[in-house]
Design a protein around this motif. Sequence first.
Motif, PDB file in Angstrom:
ATOM      1  N   PRO A   1       0.810  -1.230   0.000  1.00  0.00           N
ATOM      2  CA  PRO A   1       0.000   0.000   0.000  1.00  0.00           C
ATOM      3  C   PRO A   1       0.843   1.280   0.000  1.00  0.00           C
ATOM      4  CG  PRO A   1      -0.852  -1.538   1.621  1.00  0.00           C
ATOM      5  CD  PRO A   1       0.443  -2.093   1.118  1.00  0.00           C
ATOM      6  N   GLU A   2       1.946   1.277   0.729  1.00  0.00           N
ATOM      7  CA  GLU A   2       2.807   2.452   0.741  1.00  0.00           C
ATOM      8  C   GLU A   2       3.463   2.670  -0.615  1.00  0.00           C
ATOM      9  OE1 GLU A   2       2.835   0.138   3.107  1.00  0.00           O
ATOM     10  OE2 GLU A   2       2.341   1.183   4.947  1.00  0.00           O
ATOM     11  N   THR A   3       3.862   1.581  -1.254  1.00  0.00           N
ATOM     12  CA  THR A   3       4.470   1.671  -2.577  1.00  0.00           C
ATOM     13  C   THR A   3       3.461   2.200  -3.588  1.00  0.00           C
ATOM     14  OG1 THR A   3       5.893  -0.196  -2.040  1.00  0.00           O
ATOM     15  CG2 THR A   3       5.668   0.360  -4.368  1.00  0.00           C
ATOM     16  N   LEU A   4       2.245   1.714  -3.526  1.00  0.00           N
ATOM     17  CA  LEU A   4       1.197   2.171  -4.430  1.00  0.00           C
ATOM     18  C   LEU A   4       0.898   3.653  -4.207  1.00  0.00           C
ATOM     19  CD1 LEU A   4      -0.872   1.450  -6.599  1.00  0.00           C
ATOM     20  CD2 LEU A   4      -2.452   0.862  -4.755  1.00  0.00           C
ATOM     21  N   ALA A   5       0.817   4.070  -2.967  1.00  0.00           N
ATOM     22  CA  ALA A   5       0.547   5.475  -2.665  1.00  0.00           C
ATOM     23  C   ALA A   5       1.671   6.372  -3.166  1.00  0.00           C
ATOM     24  CB  ALA A   5       0.345   5.662  -1.165  1.00  0.00           C
ATOM     25  N   ALA A   6       2.900   5.940  -2.974  1.00  0.00           N
ATOM     26  CA  ALA A   6       4.041   6.745  -3.420  1.00  0.00           C
ATOM     27  C   ALA A   6       4.078   6.844  -4.940  1.00  0.00           C
ATOM     28  CB  ALA A   6       5.339   6.148  -2.899  1.00  0.00           C
ATOM     29  N   SER A   7       3.794   5.758  -5.624  1.00  0.00           N
ATOM     30  CA  SER A   7       3.843   5.800  -7.088  1.00  0.00           C
ATOM     31  C   SER A   7       2.685   6.600  -7.659  1.00  0.00           C
ATOM     32  CB  SER A   7       3.857   4.390  -7.670  1.00  0.00           C
ATOM     33  OG  SER A   7       2.640   3.731  -7.390  1.00  0.00           O
ATOM     34  N   SER A   8       1.526   6.549  -7.033  1.00  0.00           N
ATOM     35  CA  SER A   8       0.393   7.307  -7.563  1.00  0.00           C
ATOM     36  C   SER A   8       0.549   8.798  -7.300  1.00  0.00           C
ATOM     37  CB  SER A   8      -0.923   6.799  -6.976  1.00  0.00           C
ATOM     38  OG  SER A   8      -0.984   7.080  -5.598  1.00  0.00           O
ATOM     39  N   SER A   9       1.233   9.172  -6.233  1.00  0.00           N
ATOM     40  CA  SER A   9       1.409  10.592  -5.968  1.00  0.00           C
ATOM     41  C   SER A   9       2.423  11.206  -6.926  1.00  0.00           C
ATOM     42  CB  SER A   9       1.842  10.824  -4.517  1.00  0.00           C
ATOM     43  OG  SER A   9       3.139  10.324  -4.308  1.00  0.00           O
ATOM     44  N   ARG A  10       3.306  10.421  -7.486  1.00  0.00           N
ATOM     45  CA  ARG A  10       4.291  10.941  -8.435  1.00  0.00           C
ATOM     46  C   ARG A  10       3.703  11.086  -9.829  1.00  0.00           C
ATOM     47  NH1 ARG A  10      10.102   8.320  -7.700  1.00  0.00           N
ATOM     48  NH2 ARG A  10      10.816   9.950  -6.312  1.00  0.00           N
TER      49      ARG A  10
ATOM     50  N   ARG B   1       0.602  12.071 -10.620  1.00  0.00           N
ATOM     51  CA  ARG B   1      -0.432  13.092 -10.735  1.00  0.00           C
ATOM     52  C   ARG B   1       0.145  14.331 -11.399  1.00  0.00           C
ATOM     53  NH1 ARG B   1      -2.871  13.631  -4.911  1.00  0.00           N
ATOM     54  NH2 ARG B   1      -2.581  15.752  -5.567  1.00  0.00           N
TER      55      ARG B   1
END
Length: 63
Positions: free
Chosen positions: A41-50, A52
């Motif tokens: 989940p942390e990896t997914l959140a970090a990749s999605s924030s980059r 945008r």
Amino acid sequence: MEANAKLASANTLADIGGPALTGALIGVIGAGRAVAADAAPETLAASSSRTRTPISRSTTGSY
């Protein structure tokens, strides 16, 4: 006061249930996969924030 009591109950439940759930997860899928499941989940959140992109605003003044 009621909200604080509910928050304290949720924190207590997480303190008790978290390690038990982690132990069960390690027992079922193994330690390496449990760490990967925890990090996903942390990896997914970090990749999605980059990925945008900011909304560009018009410089003409019309909306």
